[in-house]
Motif scaffolding. Sequence first.
Motif: not given
Length: 290
Positions: A199-212
């Motif tokens: 989650l920390w190393s793969i999912i979150l870096p790829m999910s910056r648009p939706i997290l924004g």
Amino acid sequence: MTRTLISQAQLRRGRGRFLYWAVLAVVVLGFTLVFLGPLYWMVTGALKSGQEIAQTPPTLWPRDPELRNYADAWNNLDLAKLMFNTFYYAAGAVFFQLVFDTAAAYALSKLRPAFGNVILAAMLATLMIPAMVLIVPQYVTAIDLPIVHVNLLDSPWAIWLPLVANAFNIFLLKRFFDSIPEDLIAAAQVDGASPLRTLWSIILPMSRPILGVVSIFAVTAVWKDFLWPKLVMPSPETRTLSVGIYAFSGGTPQNVVIAASVIAAIPTVIIFLVFQRNIMSGLTTGSLKG
């Protein structure tokens, strides 16, 4: 060839082209007036005197613009304190929603627990409940938190806790996580990565648009909310912008109150203008799988 309501042959004709652009211009102008009209009226009303605001018929532009209304609003209504409180509550809402909603969406999307679809359906069903129906049980919970029996009035937790489990944000994040290829998750597992590490190393870096997008939704939800902060933040020291402006509106000139409303709206307008591309990309990315 792309099929549309109006054929390309009709658009090439003189009359068809004229009617098309005329209807388009009228529709765009109408929607522009509907959305920007109230903002224009608020901004110009903040520059008018009290007598000019109350007169009938109203003026479209102030005869003698009074910029001091903004200074009076900032000083008399203590907007600096109110804005700091609102930023503080919004920052906490963003943090807790990103932590807990992301974890819930990741578990439902990639870990696939037993009865995960049932849990997701139950969460989505809560979106059908009107928000006003939940006010009373939420307030009863806030004044006497179960198990620990703590009164949360005038505490930021009274605002943060009801916002933590947001079914819409969880669904939005889950749909985005579903679009991330399973091959990446499998490769991480082969390398010995734990679910949390994945989650920390793969999912979150790829999910910056939706997290924004989730962050912006959290900020605007706190910024524009009025009823709930008014109930759980009765002290003048803990009020939000909307509640503080309302509290001072009784003995304050109307033009100063309108000026305070303009100042309160500026941060959210700036956030939208700066991050509008991120909002659109975050909402559309992951909606289609290729």
